[in-house]
Scaffold this motif. Structure first.
Motif, PDB file in Angstrom:
ATOM      1  N   MET A 128       5.844  -7.367  -0.599  1.00 16.51           N
ATOM      2  CA  MET A 128       4.895  -6.725   0.313  1.00 16.51           C
ATOM      3  C   MET A 128       3.981  -7.752   0.967  1.00 16.51           C
ATOM      4  N   ALA A 129       3.573  -8.745   0.196  1.00 13.76           N
ATOM      5  CA  ALA A 129       2.710  -9.786   0.752  1.00 13.76           C
ATOM      6  C   ALA A 129       3.414 -10.532   1.877  1.00 13.76           C
ATOM      7  N   ILE A 130       4.708 -10.823   1.681  1.00  7.14           N
ATOM      8  CA  ILE A 130       5.470 -11.518   2.716  1.00  7.14           C
ATOM      9  C   ILE A 130       5.609 -10.644   3.959  1.00  7.14           C
ATOM     10  N   VAL A 131       5.894  -9.368   3.744  1.00  4.49           N
ATOM     11  CA  VAL A 131       6.030  -8.444   4.870  1.00  4.49           C
ATOM     12  C   VAL A 131       4.727  -8.347   5.652  1.00  4.49           C
ATOM     13  N   THR A 144       1.422 -12.158  11.505  1.00  6.48           N
ATOM     14  CA  THR A 144       1.772 -13.295  12.351  1.00  6.48           C
ATOM     15  C   THR A 144       2.419 -12.846  13.647  1.00  6.48           C
ATOM     16  N   LEU A 145       3.287 -11.819  13.590  1.00  5.91           N
ATOM     17  CA  LEU A 145       4.029 -11.360  14.764  1.00  5.91           C
ATOM     18  C   LEU A 145       3.339 -10.216  15.499  1.00  5.91           C
ATOM     19  N   ASN A 146       2.140  -9.843  15.038  1.00  5.06           N
ATOM     20  CA  ASN A 146       1.378  -8.753  15.660  1.00  5.06           C
ATOM     21  C   ASN A 146       2.173  -7.436  15.688  1.00  5.06           C
ATOM     22  N   LEU A 147       2.831  -7.141  14.577  1.00  2.90           N
ATOM     23  CA  LEU A 147       3.540  -5.875  14.464  1.00  2.90           C
ATOM     24  C   LEU A 147       2.539  -4.750  14.220  1.00  2.90           C
ATOM     25  N   PRO A 148       2.909  -3.504  14.545  1.00  7.10           N
ATOM     26  CA  PRO A 148       2.006  -2.370  14.260  1.00  7.10           C
ATOM     27  C   PRO A 148       1.653  -2.342  12.769  1.00  7.10           C
ATOM     28  N   THR A 208      12.697   1.529   3.982  1.00  4.19           N
ATOM     29  CA  THR A 208      11.575   1.872   4.872  1.00  4.19           C
ATOM     30  C   THR A 208      10.956   0.616   5.444  1.00  4.19           C
ATOM     31  N   GLY A 209      10.802  -0.417   4.612  1.00  8.90           N
ATOM     32  CA  GLY A 209      10.299  -1.693   5.110  1.00  8.90           C
ATOM     33  C   GLY A 209      11.204  -2.286   6.174  1.00  8.90           C
ATOM     34  N   TYR A 210      12.518  -2.107   6.012  1.00 12.78           N
ATOM     35  CA  TYR A 210      13.473  -2.578   7.011  1.00 12.78           C
ATOM     36  C   TYR A 210      13.180  -1.921   8.356  1.00 12.78           C
ATOM     37  N   ALA A 211      12.848  -0.644   8.326  1.00 13.01           N
ATOM     38  CA  ALA A 211      12.602   0.085   9.563  1.00 13.01           C
ATOM     39  C   ALA A 211      11.277  -0.280  10.211  1.00 13.01           C
ATOM     40  N   LEU A 212      10.378  -0.904   9.464  1.00 13.56           N
ATOM     41  CA  LEU A 212       9.034  -1.182   9.975  1.00 13.56           C
ATOM     42  C   LEU A 212       8.816  -2.638  10.365  1.00 13.56           C
ATOM     43  N   THR A 213       9.730  -3.509  10.005  1.00 13.20           N
ATOM     44  CA  THR A 213       9.462  -4.941  10.191  1.00 13.20           C
ATOM     45  C   THR A 213      10.165  -5.544  11.387  1.00 13.20           C
TER      46      THR A 213
END
Length: 341
Positions: free
Chosen positions: A10-13, A19-23, A72-77
């Motif tokens: 989770m910390a890496i995500v 860093t990438l300004n993701l939502p 779910t993390g795959y869908a959000l990153t």
């Protein structure tokens, strides 16, 4: 370990999202819900509630939850969604040592379905970030790799079961070896070697506590005559019958051993000479009243015994020698008697 790995993932995500300004809103919600779920599992195990389940470690449930969180993390990153794949492999590796082959196959199919659904949904919603061709390639790679991990899990599971079975067999064999090493095979009583160890221990205990013990040396009367007339099978039957009778008369704390041939040694701790003598007389009467049918004959048996107490400061050998002299006196006085001294 599962909790620490999830926290690290989770910390890496979150770092990548920052860093990438993701939502960040959906990622924060994903992080919070994942932490709550894995925390609930952790508390269920630590509090002992999981003992009501067949698998107290909740391996399958933990893996299913972690796979759902990973998909779910795959869908959000978005651009860094590939970091979910190593995480999936680590999750599947957890099941290698805790799942049967069928469970490993089921969790692999579940992983393919969950990730396939995540890929299909994101490819339809955001085809610019999740190109269908790329998602199809990702899914095909999972179709190849995930079942391979399942097969490996099944093999490891079989190896583990075989090793557990071998361990159980070795444990039983070791118990039998220890039993044979300490007990006489014919009578089931302790053997001479083990009795010598116990006698030395009893001597040391008596020296420390100042509390003596009584020791008796018993010998079956006319045993050679029984062997010569009826054969060694009859002699063996006499020894077994004496052993069985003795164990019904003696206290649980009394220790009886086959000393050799038709000789037996008895240790009685925490008892006075008068009570020890009464026990010996009761045993002698029980044995003398026995009638053993052997062929057409009925064998009546008896024993003679020398009974003594341990004297402070002497060694076990001296106590045994005194009991042996008293046994000789019992034989000289006509057998079927106990001589104490």
């Amino acid at each position: 370990m599962a909790l620490l790995l999830m926290l690290a993932g989770m910390a890496i995500v979150l770092w990548a999202a920052w860093t990438l300004n993701l939502p960040r809103g959906p990622l924060y919600l994903w992080t919070l819900s994942s932490l709550c779920a894995i925390g609930l599992v952790y508390m269920t195990i630590r509090c002992g509630w999981s003992r009501n389940f067949k698998d107290p470690s909740l391996t399958l449930q933990q893996m299913a939850l972690a796979i759902a969180c990973s998909a779910t993390g795959y869908a959000l990153t978005g651009p860094v969604r590939a970091i979910a794949f190593p995480n999936l492999m680590i999750i599947l590796m957890f099941g290698m040592f805790g799942l049967h082959a069928t469970s490993a196959l089921a969790i692999s199919i579940y992983a393919l379905l969950v990730f396939g659904l995540s890929m299909a949904v994101m490819a339809s919603i955001s085809p610019d970030i999740y190109p269908p061709t790329v998602e199809w390639a990702h899914f095909m790679m999972l179709v190849v790799v995930v079942p391979a991990v399942s097969v490996l899990s099944g093999r490891l599971s079989r190896i583990r079961r075989r090793l557990r079975q071998q361990k159980e067999e070795l444990t039983v064999a070791l118990e039998q070896i220890q039993l044979l090493a300490a007990h006489d095979e014919l009578t089931g009583l302790l053997n001479r070697r083990h009795m010598q160890v116990l006698l030395e221990q009893e001597t040391q205990r008596s020296l420390r506590s100042g509390e003596g013990f009584c020791l008796a040396l018993l010998d079956m009367d006319h045993f050679k005559h029984i062997n010569d007339r009826h054969g060694h099978a009859a002699g063996d039957a006499v020894l077994r019958a004496f052993s069985n009778t003795a164990q019904t008369v003696l206290r649980r704390s009394d220790v009886l051993a086959r000393w050799g041939g038709e000789e037996f040694v008895l240790i009685q701790s925490g008892i006075s000479m008068s009570l020890a003598r009464a026990t010996m007389d009761r045993l002698r009467e029980q044995v003398a009243n026995m009638e053993l049918a052997f062929g057409d004959d009925f064998l009546q048996i008896s024993f003679s015994a020398g009974l003594t107490t341990y004297r402070s400061g002497e060694c076990a050998t001296q106590t045994l020698e005194r009991a042996d002299r008293l046994l000789y006196d019992a034989k000289a006085q006509g057998r079927n008697r106990v001589v104490a001294g």
